[in-house]
Design an enzyme around this catalytic site. Structure first.
Site, PDB file in Angstrom:
ATOM      1  N   GLU A   1       0.844  -1.205  -0.116  1.00 50.09           N
ATOM      2  CA  GLU A   1      -0.043   0.099  -0.031  1.00 50.09           C
ATOM      3  C   GLU A   1       0.857   1.414   0.144  1.00 50.09           C
ATOM      4  O   GLU A   1       0.493   2.467   0.572  1.00 50.09           O
ATOM      5  CB  GLU A   1      -0.970   0.327   1.404  1.00 50.09           C
ATOM      6  CG  GLU A   1      -1.833  -0.957   1.124  1.00 50.09           C
ATOM      7  CD  GLU A   1      -2.731  -0.775  -0.128  1.00 50.09           C
ATOM      8  OE1 GLU A   1      -2.909   0.229  -0.597  1.00 50.09           O
ATOM      9  OE2 GLU A   1      -3.609  -1.928  -0.375  1.00 50.09           O
TER      10      GLU A   1
HETATM   11  C1  LIG Z   1       2.991  -9.446   0.329  1.00 51.08           C
HETATM   12  C2  LIG Z   1       2.676  -8.390  -0.542  1.00 51.08           C
HETATM   13  C3  LIG Z   1       1.382  -8.243  -0.833  1.00 51.08           C
HETATM   14  C4  LIG Z   1       1.082  -7.339  -1.802  1.00 51.08           C
HETATM   15  N1  LIG Z   1      -0.050  -7.039  -2.182  1.00 51.08           N
HETATM   16  C5  LIG Z   1      -0.371  -6.344  -3.211  1.00 51.08           C
HETATM   17  C6  LIG Z   1      -1.837  -6.299  -3.664  1.00 51.08           C
HETATM   18  O1  LIG Z   1      -2.858  -6.976  -2.881  1.00 51.08           O
HETATM   19  N2  LIG Z   1      -2.135  -5.626  -4.890  1.00 51.08           N
HETATM   20  C7  LIG Z   1      -0.986  -4.823  -5.203  1.00 51.08           C
HETATM   21  O2  LIG Z   1      -1.315  -4.231  -6.564  1.00 51.08           O
HETATM   22  N3  LIG Z   1       0.270  -4.715  -5.045  1.00 51.08           N
HETATM   23  C8  LIG Z   1       0.289  -5.688  -3.888  1.00 51.08           C
HETATM   24  N4  LIG Z   1       2.016  -5.698  -3.498  1.00 51.08           N
HETATM   25  C9  LIG Z   1       2.854  -4.961  -4.177  1.00 51.08           C
HETATM   26  C10 LIG Z   1       3.404  -3.797  -3.314  1.00 51.08           C
HETATM   27  O3  LIG Z   1       2.342  -2.542  -3.229  1.00 51.08           O
HETATM   28  C11 LIG Z   1       4.709  -3.276  -3.650  1.00 51.08           C
HETATM   29  O4  LIG Z   1       5.577  -4.158  -3.560  1.00 51.08           O
HETATM   30  C12 LIG Z   1       5.047  -1.651  -3.044  1.00 51.08           C
HETATM   31  O5  LIG Z   1       4.031  -0.861  -3.554  1.00 51.08           O
HETATM   32  C13 LIG Z   1       6.506  -1.391  -3.657  1.00 51.08           C
HETATM   33  O6  LIG Z   1       6.611  -1.545  -5.046  1.00 51.08           O
HETATM   34  P1  LIG Z   1       7.936  -2.371  -5.450  1.00 51.08           P
HETATM   35  O7  LIG Z   1       8.001  -3.756  -4.730  1.00 51.08           O
HETATM   36  O8  LIG Z   1       7.933  -2.346  -6.977  1.00 51.08           O
HETATM   37  O9  LIG Z   1       9.383  -1.376  -5.099  1.00 51.08           O
HETATM   38  P2  LIG Z   1       9.760  -0.396  -5.864  1.00 51.08           P
HETATM   39  O10 LIG Z   1       8.701   0.672  -6.247  1.00 51.08           O
HETATM   40  O11 LIG Z   1      10.740  -1.024  -6.691  1.00 51.08           O
HETATM   41  O12 LIG Z   1      10.605   0.208  -4.605  1.00 51.08           O
HETATM   42  C14 LIG Z   1      12.263  -0.023  -4.025  1.00 51.08           C
HETATM   43  C15 LIG Z   1      12.516   0.820  -2.916  1.00 51.08           C
HETATM   44  O13 LIG Z   1      12.641   2.328  -3.815  1.00 51.08           O
HETATM   45  C16 LIG Z   1      11.756   3.179  -3.082  1.00 51.08           C
HETATM   46  N5  LIG Z   1      11.291   4.356  -3.880  1.00 51.08           N
HETATM   47  C17 LIG Z   1      10.779   3.881  -5.247  1.00 51.08           C
HETATM   48  N6  LIG Z   1      10.245   4.821  -5.794  1.00 51.08           N
HETATM   49  C18 LIG Z   1      10.323   5.985  -4.966  1.00 51.08           C
HETATM   50  C19 LIG Z   1      10.067   7.460  -5.139  1.00 51.08           C
HETATM   51  N7  LIG Z   1       9.368   7.912  -6.096  1.00 51.08           N
HETATM   52  N8  LIG Z   1      10.669   8.176  -4.069  1.00 51.08           N
HETATM   53  C20 LIG Z   1      11.159   7.544  -2.993  1.00 51.08           C
HETATM   54  N9  LIG Z   1      11.392   6.340  -2.667  1.00 51.08           N
HETATM   55  C21 LIG Z   1      10.880   5.483  -3.811  1.00 51.08           C
HETATM   56  C22 LIG Z   1      10.777   2.455  -2.364  1.00 51.08           C
HETATM   57  O14 LIG Z   1      10.455   3.009  -1.103  1.00 51.08           O
HETATM   58  C23 LIG Z   1      11.595   1.063  -2.051  1.00 51.08           C
HETATM   59  O15 LIG Z   1      12.351   1.453  -0.844  1.00 51.08           O
HETATM   60  C24 LIG Z   1       1.930  -6.746  -2.491  1.00 51.08           C
HETATM   61  C25 LIG Z   1       3.558  -6.769  -2.066  1.00 51.08           C
HETATM   62  C26 LIG Z   1       3.709  -7.809  -1.239  1.00 51.08           C
HETATM   63  C27 LIG Z   1       5.135  -8.121  -0.984  1.00 51.08           C
END
Ligand SMILES: Cc1cc2nc3c(=O)[nH]c(=O)nc-3n(C[C@H](O)[C@H](O)[C@H](O)COP(=O)(O)OP(=O)(O)OC[C@H]3O[C@@H](n4cnc5c(N)ncnc54)[C@H](O)[C@@H]3O)c2cc1C
Length: 598
Positions: free
Chosen positions: A440
């Site tokens: 989220e």
């Molecule tokens: C167990 C689990 C359940 C989930 N459930 C759902 C679900 O039901 N539906 C769904 O759609 N998604 C779901 N997700 C996905 C989740 O919302 C994403 O993993 C999360 O939003 C982070 O995206 P990412 O993993 O691509 O990380 P990235 O976006 O690649 O981020 C990596 C790092 O970079 C930082 N970062 C990235 N962009 C910025 C920025 N602009 N400014 C500052 N810092 C930044 C982040 O804070 C993080 O520390 C789930 C994930 C998990 C692991």
């Protein structure tokens, strides 16, 4: 091993005195939930949480959800617990009566939601996601979509999911690539892959309603070209029952650090003829709808953090009372004592307790403001409350979840070596809490939202109002001329000054060089959380002081509240000036080195 018991007295205190239900129940549409009824709901929910959900928490963690040939089998006891959850009407508690819900104010349902999460976070995720989907359908769904899906989702007969994330689109949803191609009959064919979808596949219900972000063929690039679609696992027949299987398949589920019993699915949409979906709201405005839904879900994830913190505290407290080790320092005796007698263990227990109570108090005040923003007859009051809610949602999400990890980690520490061993259960809370700062929207994303949209964009208007209310409470403490209250007032006053300094820095620098305040965004969020929590603990202390002076019942609870507020001031609020220093001066060090110097 202890089962979860609800912190009923603290919850009663919130409903009766700190975020009084009386005020919420005076709002049109909220009258039916009296204090007696609300407390009866809490007690019944507590029985369900402690008696049904908590006993399958550890077994669900060990067993996990299992994937086989596109199907997901949930852990033992899950199906029966879900059936009982639905039959008990718990899924419909906070939903709109127009679609079969019970319309219980958010103030009350938030406390109930905390209980589900404390007892069993993996289980609680399923209704949480369903509620997000319900909200979007209520907000933007056509009459047909609402009629087809809402009654069954509100009852819990069908569950809902949020499908945002793709392998290359996580925090940055502008990169979503899933396609939705319009058909002559008004439906769409959806093609693409979504990852990390919570309860994207399971065996609890006979249909799952996926809300999917996708692009139509001529959509503009970026966030302005994303639409939202309703894509059921089984297409719904004219009689309202699930019929033919839609072209959506669960390719696998993830192996995770925590929340093992919550299936996290990779979903393939449209590998064959295309998954049939219907547009929800206007084309290209899907992200706006999703954001409304995400705000509700972010608040819910904050409640997850609070539930996990409470559960970790209860387990650590039980252990600290049972485990004997060493003799009491300065006690003069030779007898071994329970570790709760050691000052450092007491400090850790108090940190867990004080922080959890502050998190719960702040979340309850925000929940009450949500009710005011929704139901107050006066437009000015509604928008003022909404401004407060908008400001605080990233804080409730980000601060509560980051705190939950610290608190669960303290719980492990109190268990000593046994904390690191799975049987005690302390480790599960830490593992389960770890995801809450990521999904989220990560903490970094919450903090960026806080300083950018919620502070810089409105020129600091909303936060200034909050600071004024904080100063008012600080003034009330000072006026009491009481030693214990004065001990709370000084760190609160310094914390408010620190918050004001950091806010000014953000407002002064964001427009000219957004990178600088962005380095301090997460420390700023923590600062606001800590001071806002201190504001609520100070209000609690004022109430407790009054009750103790009145001599009106339950002195043990009120004196403990006063001591807890004092502890919070000395051990938590006292950190505020240091955080403000980091916000104001921390950019230089973080931005100076070249990438290859890391
Ligand atoms: C167990 C689990 C359940 C989930 N459930 C759902 C679900 O039901 N539906 C769904 O759609 N998604 C779901 N997700 C996905 C989740 O919302 C994403 O993993 C999360 O939003 C982070 O995206 P990412 O993993 O691509 O990380 P990235 O976006 O690649 O981020 C990596 C790092 O970079 C930082 N970062 C990235 N962009 C910025 C920025 N602009 N400014 C500052 N810092 C930044 C982040 O804070 C993080 O520390 C789930 C994930 C998990 C692991």
């Amino acid at each position: 091993m202890s089962e979860y018991a609800i912190p009923l007295r603290d919850m009663q205190f919130l409903l009766r005195e700190l975020a009084p239900l009386e005020q919420v129940a005076a709002l049109p549409g909220c009258e039916e939930v009296t204090l007696d009824l609300a407390e009866a709901i809490l007690e019944e929910a507590g029985k369900f949480a402690g008696g049904v959900l908590s006993p399958i928490n550890a077994s669900g963690d060990r067993e996990g959800a299992r994937w086989k040939d596109g199907e997901v089998v949930t852990a033992g006891g899950w199906k029966q617990a879900y059936r009982q959850f639905v039959d008990g009407g718990w899924n419909a508690l906070s939903c709109d009566p127009a679609h079969g819900g019970q319309g219980v104010p958010r103030l009350v349902s938030a406390l109930v939601e905390e209980m589900w999460n404390a007892a069993n976070t993996s289980f609680a995720l399923c209704p949480m996601l369903t509620h997000g989907a319900i909200e979007a359908l209520e907000l933007r769904g056509s009459e047909v979509l609402q009629h087809t899906y809402l009654p069954r989702m509100v009852s819990g007969e069908w569950t809902g999911t949020m499908n945002l994330t793709e392998p290359h689109a996580g925090s940055d949803l502008s990169a979503v690539r899933t396609r939705a191609v319009p058909q002559a009959d008004g439906s769409y064919r959806v093609h693409g892959q979504k990852i990390f979808i919570t309860y994207g596949e399971h065996d609890l219900t006979d249909n799952i309603v996926h809300l999917v972000l996708a692009r139509t063929p001529d959509a503009p690039e970026g966030v302005k070209g994303i639409s939202l679609f309703v894509v059921p696992k089984f297409l719904v027949e004219a009689d309202g029952k699930p019929g033919r299987r839609n072209d959506v398949r669960c390719v696998s589920i993830e192996h995770k650090l925590g929340i093992h019993a919550s299936p996290t699915a990779v979903l393939a949409f449209g590998d064959n003829e295309g998954a049939i979906g219907w547009l929800l709201g206007e084309e290209n405005r899907g992200l706006e709808t999703m954001f409304i839904m995400m705000n509700a879900a972010r608040f819910s994830v904050g409640l997850q953090g609070i539930g996990l913190a409470e559960r970790a505290y209860q387990r650590a407290l039980t252990y600290a009372r049972e485990r004997t080790q060493g003799v009491e320092i300065g006690g003069g005796g030779r007898g071994k004592v329970a570790i709760i007698r050691h000052p450092d263990v007491r400090r850790m227990l108090m940190l867990m307790k004080a922080r959890t109570e502050a998190l719960r108090a702040l979340a309850s005040v925000v929940a009450a403001a949500m009710d005011t923003a929704r139901c107050h007859p006066d437009g000015g009051q509604r928008s003022q409350s909404q401004g407060f809610v908008d400001l605080m949602i990233p804080v409730v999400k980000g601060w509560s979840t980051e705190s939950a990890i610290d608190i669960a980690s303290l719980g492990v520490q109190i268990h000593g070596g046994m904390g690191f061993i799975e049987e005690t259960g302390a480790a599960q809370h830490l593992r389960d809490a770890r995801i809450t700062t990521i999904y989220e929207g990560t903490t970094g994303i919450q903090a960026a939202d806080l300083i950018g949209r919620k502070i810089a964009r409105d020129g600091g208007a909303a936060i200034r109002e909050v600071i004024e209310q904080m100063r008012n409470v600080s003034g009330q403490l000072a006026a009491k001329d009481d030693e214990r209250l004065a001990a709370i007032q000084a760190p609160l006053r310094d914390g408010i000054d620190a918050l004001e300094r950091a806010t000014r820095f953000i407002l002064d620098s964001y427009g000219s060089d957004a990178k600088k305040p962005s380095v301090g965004a997460v420390p700023f969020m923590e600062l606001l959380g800590i001071v806002a929590g201190g504001w609520q603990m100070a209000r609690a202390a004022l109430i407790a002081d009054r009750r103790l002076r009145d001599g009106g019942g339950d002195p043990a609870f009120y004196s403990a509240k006063l001591e807890t507020a004092r502890f919070y001031a000395d051990h938590v609020l006292a950190r505020a000036p240091g955080l403000a220093h980091t916000v104001v001066h921390g950019a230089a060090g973080a931005l100076a080195m070249a990438d290859d110097q890391f």
